[in-house]
Design an enzyme around this catalytic site. Sequence first.
Site, short mmCIF file in Angstrom:
data_model
loop_
_atom_site.label_atom_id
_atom_site.label_comp_id
_atom_site.label_asym_id
_atom_site.label_seq_id
_atom_site.Cartn_x
_atom_site.Cartn_y
_atom_site.Cartn_z
N SER A 171 0.44 -1.40 -0.27
CA SER A 171 -0.28 0.13 0.24
C SER A 171 0.63 1.40 -0.14
CB SER A 171 -0.62 -0.39 1.08
OG SER A 171 -0.53 0.47 1.99
N ASP A 421 -2.67 6.15 11.57
CA ASP A 421 -1.63 5.95 10.27
C ASP A 421 -0.49 6.41 10.71
OD1 ASP A 421 -0.80 4.40 8.10
OD2 ASP A 421 -2.49 5.13 7.65
N HIS A 424 1.51 5.31 6.49
CA HIS A 424 1.18 6.12 5.31
C HIS A 424 1.23 8.00 4.92
CE1 HIS A 424 -0.83 2.22 4.98
NE2 HIS A 424 0.02 2.44 4.01
#
Length: 450
Positions: A171, A421, A424
């Site tokens: 990702s 998060d 990312h």
Amino acid sequence: MGKKHSSMVWDMKTMFHCSIVMFFLGGLATLSFYRNNNQEALSSNTKATHTNATTITSTTANANIDDISKKNRTQGFDHQRRRKIAPPSLIETCDLFSGRWVHDNKSHYPLYKEDECPLMHGDLACQTYGRKDSKYQQWRWQPHGCDFPRFDGKAIVERLKGKRLLFVGDSVNRNQWDSMMCMLYSSIPGKKKLKLGLNRTLYSFQARDYNMSIDYYWAPMLVESNGDDPSNHSLNHRTVRIESIEKHARHWVDADILVFNTYLWWRLPIIRLLKGPGSVLGGPNQVYYEIDNVRAYKKVLKTWSKWVLTHINPAKTKMFFMGLTATHSKAKDWGGKNQETCYKETEPVTLDGFWESGTIPQMLRILESSLNKLKAKGVNVQLINITQLTQHRKDAHPTVYRRLWRPLTEEQKNNPQRTSDCTHWCLPGVPDIWNEILLAYIFPTIKTAS
């Protein structure tokens, strides 16, 4: 006596007249000789003038032209030499991976605006989902001792005509693919569309008028694994078929430019390697053995390298491998409190050589070694070593400002530090820099905007 005298006088007269005649004849011969020679010389000079109409025929002029030629060489106009020695490219003279972050709110950053990129995934659109500060978008990466190439979207789009650029990996590589789409979106005229295929493992951003596509393929561990489902991979263990890559790789072979990554999914301490034909998602017939993650990482890169050697022609396909990226999940790494993460961080780490605890240096060394072995066999896969430059950017993650795939529990709502998060990256942001570096390697001779 008189007769004798008269004879001598006649003889003397005769000799005198003969001498005059001989002198006259000799003069005529000499005149004729010099006249003929002068005509030949004139004819020779005339021929030389016509043959070398753009050159000089006199000694003085030849000396002058030598002086001019010498002067031109000293001024850099020796065209023979210029044809033989090409100027070095930026990537040959500048280490783009060694530098520092500089805040620059007067530069061309951000390269685009969030609302100008309709294809951006919601879990990366931090402003849309509530983040108020925007300083994280204004940091410029400045290599030591040289200038960073400025991004020129129109020039890049022209060079990508008729090509397929494919990102393969987890990702974070999808994060970089999103960035590339957004960087180029406004520079691509005509119709553009996003296509999903192969059960959402393949994303294809296509520009029909340019016959080009910028694609992403979900393969977080490169080989077949229990993470192959892009929507259902929240697992507490990693199971792989360490030598089974063809399931995914058959979809990569027609790309003109390949950009790989794999790292995040190998950080769990133990990796399961399947021995038999059982399902990678588990089941009664599953037979596996366990090894540590570092050994497993080395094995998967060996499998990937074999595939590259067998299936990719490096004369036709350019290949790149992205370095490891930081995950700022422990604030104590930069002097913060225990149990805290990147949540609410708004400034980069300024300490030179900072290294967060979640990045495993040994894996970077394994990656470098694998690429060096390929290079020794004549296959160049360029490492885009973004590892150090990501270490400092604890301020650039989505944290809680993102689209959520599942509703938060009350406990998660009450503990945003743990919900954040920190893996990312917000867009626009840090991945744009990765792509600027990547593009400098893909097109090292392209002229950059001033």
